[in-house]
Motif scaffolding. Structure first.
Motif, PDB file in Angstrom:
ATOM      1  N   LEU A  99      -2.459  -8.542   5.323  1.00 22.40           N
ATOM      2  CA  LEU A  99      -3.250  -9.197   4.289  1.00 22.40           C
ATOM      3  C   LEU A  99      -2.957  -8.592   2.916  1.00 22.40           C
ATOM      4  CD1 LEU A  99      -6.673  -9.223   6.175  1.00 22.40           C
ATOM      5  CD2 LEU A  99      -5.117 -11.162   5.889  1.00 22.40           C
ATOM      6  N   PRO A 100      -2.965  -9.397   1.880  1.00 21.56           N
ATOM      7  CA  PRO A 100      -2.750  -8.850   0.535  1.00 21.56           C
ATOM      8  C   PRO A 100      -3.953  -8.045   0.070  1.00 21.56           C
ATOM      9  CG  PRO A 100      -3.260 -11.190   0.425  1.00 21.56           C
ATOM     10  CD  PRO A 100      -3.111 -10.864   1.883  1.00 21.56           C
ATOM     11  N   VAL A 101      -3.716  -7.117  -0.828  1.00 23.27           N
ATOM     12  CA  VAL A 101      -4.798  -6.316  -1.402  1.00 23.27           C
ATOM     13  C   VAL A 101      -5.823  -7.240  -2.052  1.00 23.27           C
ATOM     14  CG1 VAL A 101      -5.374  -4.604  -3.164  1.00 23.27           C
ATOM     15  CG2 VAL A 101      -3.326  -4.314  -1.759  1.00 23.27           C
ATOM     16  N   GLY A 102      -7.109  -7.020  -1.756  1.00 24.53           N
ATOM     17  CA  GLY A 102      -8.171  -7.822  -2.350  1.00 24.53           C
ATOM     18  C   GLY A 102      -8.494  -9.102  -1.617  1.00 24.53           C
ATOM     19  N   SER A 137       5.004  -1.487  12.974  1.00 16.56           N
ATOM     20  CA  SER A 137       5.010  -0.181  13.629  1.00 16.56           C
ATOM     21  C   SER A 137       6.312   0.592  13.419  1.00 16.56           C
ATOM     22  CB  SER A 137       4.761  -0.336  15.139  1.00 16.56           C
ATOM     23  OG  SER A 137       5.794  -1.088  15.751  1.00 16.56           O
ATOM     24  N   ARG A 138       7.406  -0.111  13.125  1.00 15.22           N
ATOM     25  CA  ARG A 138       8.701   0.554  12.992  1.00 15.22           C
ATOM     26  C   ARG A 138       9.239   0.543  11.559  1.00 15.22           C
ATOM     27  NH1 ARG A 138      12.620  -0.455  18.011  1.00 15.22           N
ATOM     28  NH2 ARG A 138      13.335   1.561  17.193  1.00 15.22           N
ATOM     29  N   SER A 139       8.507  -0.086  10.679  1.00 11.76           N
ATOM     30  CA  SER A 139       8.852  -0.034   9.254  1.00 11.76           C
ATOM     31  C   SER A 139       7.571   0.200   8.461  1.00 11.76           C
ATOM     32  CB  SER A 139       9.521  -1.337   8.799  1.00 11.76           C
ATOM     33  OG  SER A 139       8.563  -2.354   8.579  1.00 11.76           O
ATOM     34  N   ASP A 140       7.713   0.453   7.176  1.00 12.24           N
ATOM     35  CA  ASP A 140       6.546   0.642   6.302  1.00 12.24           C
ATOM     36  C   ASP A 140       6.167  -0.660   5.613  1.00 12.24           C
ATOM     37  OD1 ASP A 140       5.934   3.323   6.777  1.00 12.24           O
ATOM     38  OD2 ASP A 140       7.457   4.024   5.368  1.00 12.24           O
ATOM     39  N   LEU A 141       6.326  -1.764   6.328  1.00 15.37           N
ATOM     40  CA  LEU A 141       6.039  -3.079   5.768  1.00 15.37           C
ATOM     41  C   LEU A 141       4.636  -3.151   5.163  1.00 15.37           C
ATOM     42  CD1 LEU A 141       6.728  -6.125   5.398  1.00 15.37           C
ATOM     43  CD2 LEU A 141       5.717  -6.495   7.662  1.00 15.37           C
ATOM     44  N   ALA A 142       3.635  -2.657   5.890  1.00 16.23           N
ATOM     45  CA  ALA A 142       2.256  -2.764   5.401  1.00 16.23           C
ATOM     46  C   ALA A 142       2.090  -2.070   4.049  1.00 16.23           C
ATOM     47  CB  ALA A 142       1.293  -2.181   6.427  1.00 16.23           C
TER      48      ALA A 142
END
Length: 294
Positions: A56-59, A88-93
């Motif tokens: 989800l986007p911030v806000g 889980s395997r990248s810093d996507l979030a």
């Protein structure tokens, strides 16, 4: 009578333990991080519950944004991977915090994002197009128009994303491939071993209808000029040390020949998460720029 009721209860518990989807209604999403939730879609096409995650986007949950709608990027995983790989395997979030978009990571198992010719319960293409995307548009505050919907993926998912963009140009403004296995529909037991054998079970024999309908090289090379103009913007990148590097280069050459607007990047790197974790940051930039330009 009391003993009979206990036996019935124990039987019901054992059935539900063996079949956790039985007896379930639409479950509330599981919150994994501040901006990542996990859901399950009760798919009629697949005959089972299909998991997916949403970044989800911030806000997004703020009262001030209660009526705000967002563009969506669908990110597909690779062969032997799963829906949770991207988070889980990248810093996507973490990377996604800089962008006002929803990111959805579906489950594709090892189905090559294609409706199987031999297994009627393996309809990965129809599931994503006919069930998952409508679910996301109804459950989340998306902007449900072509100009605000993109799809991309890595390896098998890169193939799937380009195929969806080519076959459903009215649905996606951008289709992206990281290290794409773009000749998937040409694989067979002889040229690709075990992977080719599994693909034969999905795509059927060479020259068959299912092969032709899912071969991205064939689809683009035979596409009339009028339809070429309707294609989404295509983004390609691949590491020069990747064992399937040539496939992305060849596909870019075909796009140049057919005058299809696209961007192609050749970069240092191999077929691994170190490369994809780095390049997904670039993909997010391209997706954001594409959304804001429309």
């Amino acid at each position: 009578m009391h003993r009979f009721r206990i036996l019935i209860f124990l039987f019901a518990v054992s059935v539900l333990a063996a079949n956790p989807a039985w007896g379930q209604t639409a479950a509330a999403p599981t919150v994994l991080k501040a901006n990542v939730v996990e859901n399950r879609l009760d798919s009629k096409l697949m005959g089972r519950q299909m998991p997916y995650r949403v970044v989800l986007p911030v806000g997004y949950k703020d009262a001030a944004n209660a009526v705000k709608r967002y563009p969506v990027l669908y990110l597909l995983h690779g062969l032997t991977g799963h829906f949770d790989n991207w988070t889980s395997r990248s810093d996507l979030a973490k990377y996604a915090e800089a962008y006002q978009m929803l990111i959805v990571t579906p489950e594709g198992e090892n189905g090559w994002y294609t409706d199987s010719l031999t297994n009627p319960r393996e309809k990965y293409e129809s599931y994503i197009i006919k069930e998952l995307i409508p679910e996301i548009d109804s459950k989340y505050r998306t902007d449900p128009v072509r100009a605000k919907r993109a799809i991309a993926g890595l390896s098998m998912g890169g193939y799937g994303a380009l195929k969806f963009g080519i076959k459903y140009p009215g649905m996606f403004v951008l289709a992206g491939s990281l290290s794409g296995a773009l000749r998937a529909a040409q694989y067979n037991l002889k040229n690709s071993g075990a992977i080719g054998k599994s693909i034969e079970e999905i795509f059927g024999p060479e020259g068959g209808e299912t092969r032709n309908a899912n071969d991205v090289f064939k689809l683009v090379s035979e596409m009339p000029v009028e339809k070429i103009k309707s294609l989404p913007f295509i983004y390609l990148d691949c590491g020069i040390d990747d064992f399937i590097f040539q496939q992305s280069r060849d596909f870019s050459g075909l796009l140049i020949e057919k005058k299809v607007p696209h961007e192609y990047r050749e970069l240092p790197g191999a077929h691994n998460w170190q490369y994809w974790d780095k390049q997904v940051k670039e993909l997010l930039v391209v997706a954001s720029q594409t959304f804001t330009s429309k």
